[in-house]
Design an enzyme around this catalytic site. Structure first.
Site, PDB file in Angstrom:
ATOM      1  N   GLU A 132       0.848  -1.187   0.000  1.00 22.37           N
ATOM      2  CA  GLU A 132       0.000   0.000   0.000  1.00 22.37           C
ATOM      3  C   GLU A 132       0.890   1.246   0.000  1.00 22.37           C
ATOM      4  O   GLU A 132       1.931   1.278   0.654  1.00 22.37           O
ATOM      5  CB  GLU A 132      -0.884  -0.016   1.243  1.00 22.37           C
ATOM      6  N   LYS A 145     -10.434  -0.227  -0.656  1.00 16.81           N
ATOM      7  CA  LYS A 145     -10.310  -0.495   0.781  1.00 16.81           C
ATOM      8  C   LYS A 145     -11.638  -0.271   1.497  1.00 16.81           C
ATOM      9  O   LYS A 145     -12.213   0.818   1.459  1.00 16.81           O
ATOM     10  CB  LYS A 145      -9.228   0.415   1.362  1.00 16.81           C
ATOM     11  N   CYS A 150      -4.256  -3.263   4.306  1.00 11.77           N
ATOM     12  CA  CYS A 150      -3.819  -2.730   5.592  1.00 11.77           C
ATOM     13  C   CYS A 150      -4.852  -2.919   6.703  1.00 11.77           C
ATOM     14  O   CYS A 150      -5.058  -4.020   7.171  1.00 11.77           O
ATOM     15  CB  CYS A 150      -3.424  -1.265   5.412  1.00 11.77           C
TER      16      CYS A 150
END
Length: 344
Positions: free
Chosen positions: A59, A134, A166
């Site tokens: 990321e 995300k 993440c």
């Protein structure tokens, strides 16, 4: 599952993860120049790892973190666009699949709404096979617009793959959603910084075990002037054991061969640790012995999930009843986020 060689086979997908140094960029020209560096790194890696079928970058590896909001909006990418064209050329030249980060991707209502934090899975012909946004931006800091679903796509050699990003990985629901869609490799690209190193190494290993899935983690390394990133990109077996793991070094690489036959055999024939099967066949031993059928119980026993589906606002109120009712907290206020003191 093999680690230590540079090869692959018809049964094994060769997967590499990169501790890419977190860049600090400000303009579109700088982003494109960095994208070219990523492309050249991919091509170079294939020379050293001839079995590499897939390479995964962290990321923020393309854009870095734009701490200035105007820069964040000005450098947001279209997909497909200039950045993906650079990656496509590299994938074709190396005959390799890649996972690349676009932070951000322009919202459909750009610039009136915040960009998305997006990953793409690109095949060796330079085609985008999966685009994932995300679901759980890292609030309160990240200002991305949240995505709303996971995906599973056929990756190299037919391995089923899902992308997550993440902070997504801190929510077991996302892992389980990918696994229950059939994902055999869940790819977690992250720009995770200290002090959360120990927790993040632990959670990816635990989720691999709990979901009977391979996990590949690509994390940033280095210091960008604000945060220090701990690296430790890793490839984890579907039994939760680490196959290969980088340290904290910038631009570190690790590589492993992931057998499709082994994971499919384990999911078919595993018993005591076959968590995906057991979740949908609860207590089958006792149910069979009780004469109540031969499949166990399939019904969901978890009230929270039932309420979340049927009454999301009520589920939110329930959580707020034992946490807080405002987004911010008066004891550690963050500019722009309402808190109890501001409300009163």
């Amino acid at each position: 599952m093999r680690h230590g060689d540079i090869s692959s086979s018809n049964d094994c997908v060769g997967v590499a993860v990169v501790n890419y140094k977190m860049p600090r960029l400000h303009t579109k020209a700088e982003v494109l120049d960095n994208a070219r560096k990523i492309g050249e790194m991919l091509v170079g890696m294939k020379k050293g790892l001839p079995g590499m079928d897939l390479v995964i970058f962290p990321e923020y590896s393309t854009h870095g973190i734009m701490y200035d909001t105007k820069e964040m909006y000005d450098t947001a990418s279209a997909i497909p666009g200039e950045e993906t064209a650079i990656f496509a050329d590299a994938c074709r030249r190396a005959n390799v699949w890649g996972v690349f980060s676009l932070t951000g991707e322009r919202h459909e209502a750009h610039p009136d709404k915040a960009p998305y934090n997006t990953l793409i899975l690109m095949n060796n012909q330079g085609e985008i096979v999966q685009k994932y946004r995300k679901i759980m931006p890292w609030v309160p800091i990240e200002g991305w617009y949240p995505g709303d679903c996971t995906y599973v796509s056929d990756g190299p050699k037919g391995m089923k793959m899902s992308l997550i990003i993440c902070d997504d990985g801190n929510y077991p629901e996302i892992w389980r959603d990918c696994a229950m869609r059939g994902a055999e490799l869940i790819i977690r690209c992250q720009g995770y910084m200290y002090p959360a190193k120990e927790q993040q190494i632990l959670v990816s290993k635990a989720m691999a075990f709990m979901n009977n899935t391979y996990v590949a983690v690509a994390n940033a390394a280095g210091f960008d002037g604000v945060y220090s990133y701990f690296g430790h990109s890793a490839i984890i077996g579907f039994d939760g054991r680490t196959l290969g793991e980088c340290g904290e070094e910038e631009m570190g690489i690790n590589y492993a061969e992931l057998s499709m036959g082994l994971i499919r055999d384990a999911r078919r024939n595993g018993q005591s640790q076959n968590h995906l099967f057991k979740l949908m066949h609860r207590g089958y031993t006792g149910v069979i012995h009780s004469g109540d059928g031969d499949k166990g119980v399939a019904a969901c026993p978890f009230d929270f999930y039932k309420q979340w589906i049927n009454d999301p606002e009520g589920a939110r109120e329930q959580v707020e009843s034992f946490t807080r009712s405002t987004i911010g907290t008066a004891e550690c206020p963050i500019e722009g986020l309402p808190n109890e003191a501001a409300r009163s």
